[in-house]
Scaffold this motif. Structure first.
Motif, PDB file in Angstrom:
ATOM      1  N   LYS A 238     -15.014 -35.279  59.176  1.00  0.00           N
ATOM      2  CA  LYS A 238     -15.244 -36.321  60.036  1.00  0.00           C
ATOM      3  C   LYS A 238     -16.505 -35.845  60.829  1.00  0.00           C
ATOM      4  O   LYS A 238     -17.098 -37.245  60.913  1.00  0.00           O
ATOM      5  CB  LYS A 238     -13.768 -36.464  60.872  1.00  0.00           C
ATOM      6  CG  LYS A 238     -13.841 -37.570  61.654  1.00  0.00           C
ATOM      7  CD  LYS A 238     -12.545 -37.630  62.511  1.00  0.00           C
ATOM      8  CE  LYS A 238     -12.709 -39.045  63.423  1.00  0.00           C
ATOM      9  NZ  LYS A 238     -11.396 -39.158  64.198  1.00  0.00           N
ATOM     10  N   LYS A 239     -16.664 -35.072  61.304  1.00  0.00           N
ATOM     11  CA  LYS A 239     -18.046 -34.870  62.115  1.00  0.00           C
ATOM     12  C   LYS A 239     -19.255 -34.946  61.400  1.00  0.00           C
ATOM     13  O   LYS A 239     -20.215 -35.646  61.837  1.00  0.00           O
ATOM     14  CB  LYS A 239     -17.853 -33.280  62.726  1.00  0.00           C
ATOM     15  CG  LYS A 239     -19.099 -33.068  63.773  1.00  0.00           C
ATOM     16  CD  LYS A 239     -19.019 -31.733  64.147  1.00  0.00           C
ATOM     17  CE  LYS A 239     -20.189 -31.187  65.194  1.00  0.00           C
ATOM     18  NZ  LYS A 239     -20.096 -29.932  65.783  1.00  0.00           N
ATOM     19  N   ALA A 240     -19.033 -34.606  60.191  1.00  0.00           N
ATOM     20  CA  ALA A 240     -20.378 -34.811  59.269  1.00  0.00           C
ATOM     21  C   ALA A 240     -20.538 -36.094  58.524  1.00  0.00           C
ATOM     22  O   ALA A 240     -21.441 -36.380  58.071  1.00  0.00           O
ATOM     23  CB  ALA A 240     -20.419 -33.882  57.916  1.00  0.00           C
ATOM     24  N   GLU A 241     -19.464 -37.083  59.022  1.00  0.00           N
ATOM     25  CA  GLU A 241     -19.317 -38.406  58.304  1.00  0.00           C
ATOM     26  C   GLU A 241     -19.454 -38.571  56.865  1.00  0.00           C
ATOM     27  O   GLU A 241     -20.249 -39.145  56.202  1.00  0.00           O
ATOM     28  CB  GLU A 241     -20.545 -39.296  58.854  1.00  0.00           C
ATOM     29  CG  GLU A 241     -20.446 -39.414  60.635  1.00  0.00           C
ATOM     30  CD  GLU A 241     -21.624 -40.370  60.866  1.00  0.00           C
ATOM     31  OE1 GLU A 241     -21.826 -41.282  60.490  1.00  0.00           O
ATOM     32  OE2 GLU A 241     -22.056 -40.154  62.252  1.00  0.00           O
ATOM     33  N   ILE A 242     -18.534 -37.366  56.250  1.00  0.00           N
ATOM     34  CA  ILE A 242     -18.484 -37.281  54.893  1.00  0.00           C
ATOM     35  C   ILE A 242     -17.095 -37.532  54.497  1.00  0.00           C
ATOM     36  O   ILE A 242     -16.144 -36.991  55.242  1.00  0.00           O
ATOM     37  CB  ILE A 242     -18.983 -35.978  54.400  1.00  0.00           C
ATOM     38  CG1 ILE A 242     -20.644 -35.904  54.783  1.00  0.00           C
ATOM     39  CG2 ILE A 242     -18.573 -35.765  52.821  1.00  0.00           C
ATOM     40  CD1 ILE A 242     -20.935 -34.546  54.632  1.00  0.00           C
ATOM     41  N   ARG A 243     -16.636 -38.260  53.241  1.00  0.00           N
ATOM     42  CA  ARG A 243     -15.319 -38.296  52.746  1.00  0.00           C
ATOM     43  C   ARG A 243     -15.084 -37.034  51.485  1.00  0.00           C
ATOM     44  O   ARG A 243     -16.205 -36.617  50.984  1.00  0.00           O
ATOM     45  CB  ARG A 243     -15.171 -39.599  52.021  1.00  0.00           C
ATOM     46  CG  ARG A 243     -15.200 -40.535  53.398  1.00  0.00           C
ATOM     47  CD  ARG A 243     -14.753 -42.057  52.853  1.00  0.00           C
ATOM     48  NE  ARG A 243     -15.780 -42.601  52.042  1.00  0.00           N
ATOM     49  CZ  ARG A 243     -15.645 -42.522  50.687  1.00  0.00           C
ATOM     50  NH1 ARG A 243     -14.588 -42.307  50.179  1.00  0.00           N
ATOM     51  NH2 ARG A 243     -16.662 -43.131  49.958  1.00  0.00           N
TER      52      ARG A 243
END
Length: 366
Positions: A238-243
């Motif tokens: 979530k912090k890295a904005e990755i799924r």
């Protein structure tokens, strides 16, 4: 072309053949350059040994190597000899004449014998070079094992010695932060605490790397372990904005392994993938079984791993991250765990971009 030959010509051809054998032997003995350059020289020597050397064309194919002394016409007559490497046919040597000027009768019996002898010399030469390469690789492997053994002894002692003072630093820094009201002192304490926690994690990895940690090998379901690891790393994603996407077919897949160590493997690879992956991309985790093994693939869309660095990524203390962001022990620990499970780990280019880490582990320890 007339195929008759006089006694004087026979003697001249015999001298050419003997000179060819001498020159080929000299080139092989003096070999210092690349194998391809040595084979190029042999082809040139061989061309000049044939009766009609100006029209002769030598063609040599040996595994990935291919060479012709000149362009081969569409139709030719030729003599051929196979190249046998470790009892397997790996190529050939041909001597061509253009078929519009020559026939097979223009070849001499002694030329065929010469071709077979040179082919045999090439085969022996090539086998010797392959053996030298294997010996050098084995030597480097032994040297690396020795270095790792020594490194293991050093790091084990260092890790134990560092554990106590790090614990004290962390404890006193937390004590100061709690008791002081000075803002600057609190900020300084936070920096000390972060540095101490980071150092303690490095020490943990050193201890893991240097010692044979006790394993709790048992039959467990693999998918729940991976699902839990992904869930625990949810905040990181979530912090890295990755799924992430998790793809598997057999929810009941079971293997004999140490679940804690498998989690350690997953954490290290996934954290690296999150670090490398650009925002708004997907890290794909795939699990499948094949015969006696199961495979975990973790694919990111990051910049990938430079070819020159691929052979080093599993070495201890090697990292491409900035100072303070990586200890260089994560993948060496992963490599050690995978090997202790009698498995393999590879890094593969993710087409068109990124890296795939492929972990292959046995379903059952033998």
């Amino acid at each position: 072309m007339d195929s008759t030959i006089s006694t004087e010509e026979i003697l001249q051809e015999r001298i050419k053949e003997l000179s060819c054998l001498y020159d080929v032997s000299s080139v092989i003995v003096q070999h210092e350059e690349s194998i391809s350059k040595t084979l190029d020289k042999i082809c040139s020597i061989l061309k000049n040994a044939w009766r009609f050397s100006e029209q002769s064309i030598v063609e040599l194919q040996l595994e990935d190597y291919y060479y012709c002394t000149s362009v081969i016409p569409e139709n030719t007559v030729f003599q051929k000899s196979s190249l046998i490497i470790f009892n397997e046919g790996k190529g050939y040597v041909k001597v061509h004449y253009p078929s519009n000027q020559f026939s097979k009768e223009n070849f001499l019996d002694d030329e065929e014998k010469l071709l077979n002898k040179v082919s045999s010399d090439i085969s022996v030469f090539y086998e010797r070079q392959l053996n030298i390469g294997k010996e050098e690789l084995l030597k480097r492997s032994v040297e690396r094992a020795d270095r790792l053994s020594i490194l293991g002894e050093i790091t084990a002692g260092s890790a134990h010695e560092l554990n106590t003072p790090l614990g004290n630093i962390l404890g006193f820094a937390e004590f100061i932060r709690e008791r002081t009201k000075d803002k600057q002192s609190q900020l300084d304490s936070d920096k000390i605490i972060k540095a101490a926690i980071y150092s303690r994690e490095v020490v943990k990895k050193l201890m893991f790397f240097s010692c044979e940690m006790p394993q709790n090998m048992k039959f467990v379901k693999v998918i729940p372990i991976i699902s839990e690891a992904l869930s625990l790393l949810g905040p990181n994603f979530k912090k890295a904005e990755i799924r992430y996407e998790f793809d598997f077919k057999d929810a009941q897949l079971e293997a004999q392994l140490d679940p804690i160590q498998l989690t350690q493997v997953l954490f290290n690879i996934l954290i690296n993938a999150i670090y490398a992956a650009p925002k708004d991309t997907v890290i794909k985790v795939k699990v499948y079984s094949e015969e006696a093994n199961f495979v975990i693939e973790i694919a990111d869309l990051g910049p990938g791993i430079d070819k020159a660095l691929k052979s080093k990524i599993f070495e201890p203390f090697f990292t491409t991250k900035p100072i303070g962001e990586g200890s260089g022990l994560g993948l060496s620990v992963v490599h050690g765990i995978v090997k202790s499970h009698k498995g393999d780990i590879l890094s593969i280019d993710n087409i068109p971009q990124g890296t795939i880490f492929q972990v292959r582990l046995p379903l059952k320890m033998m």
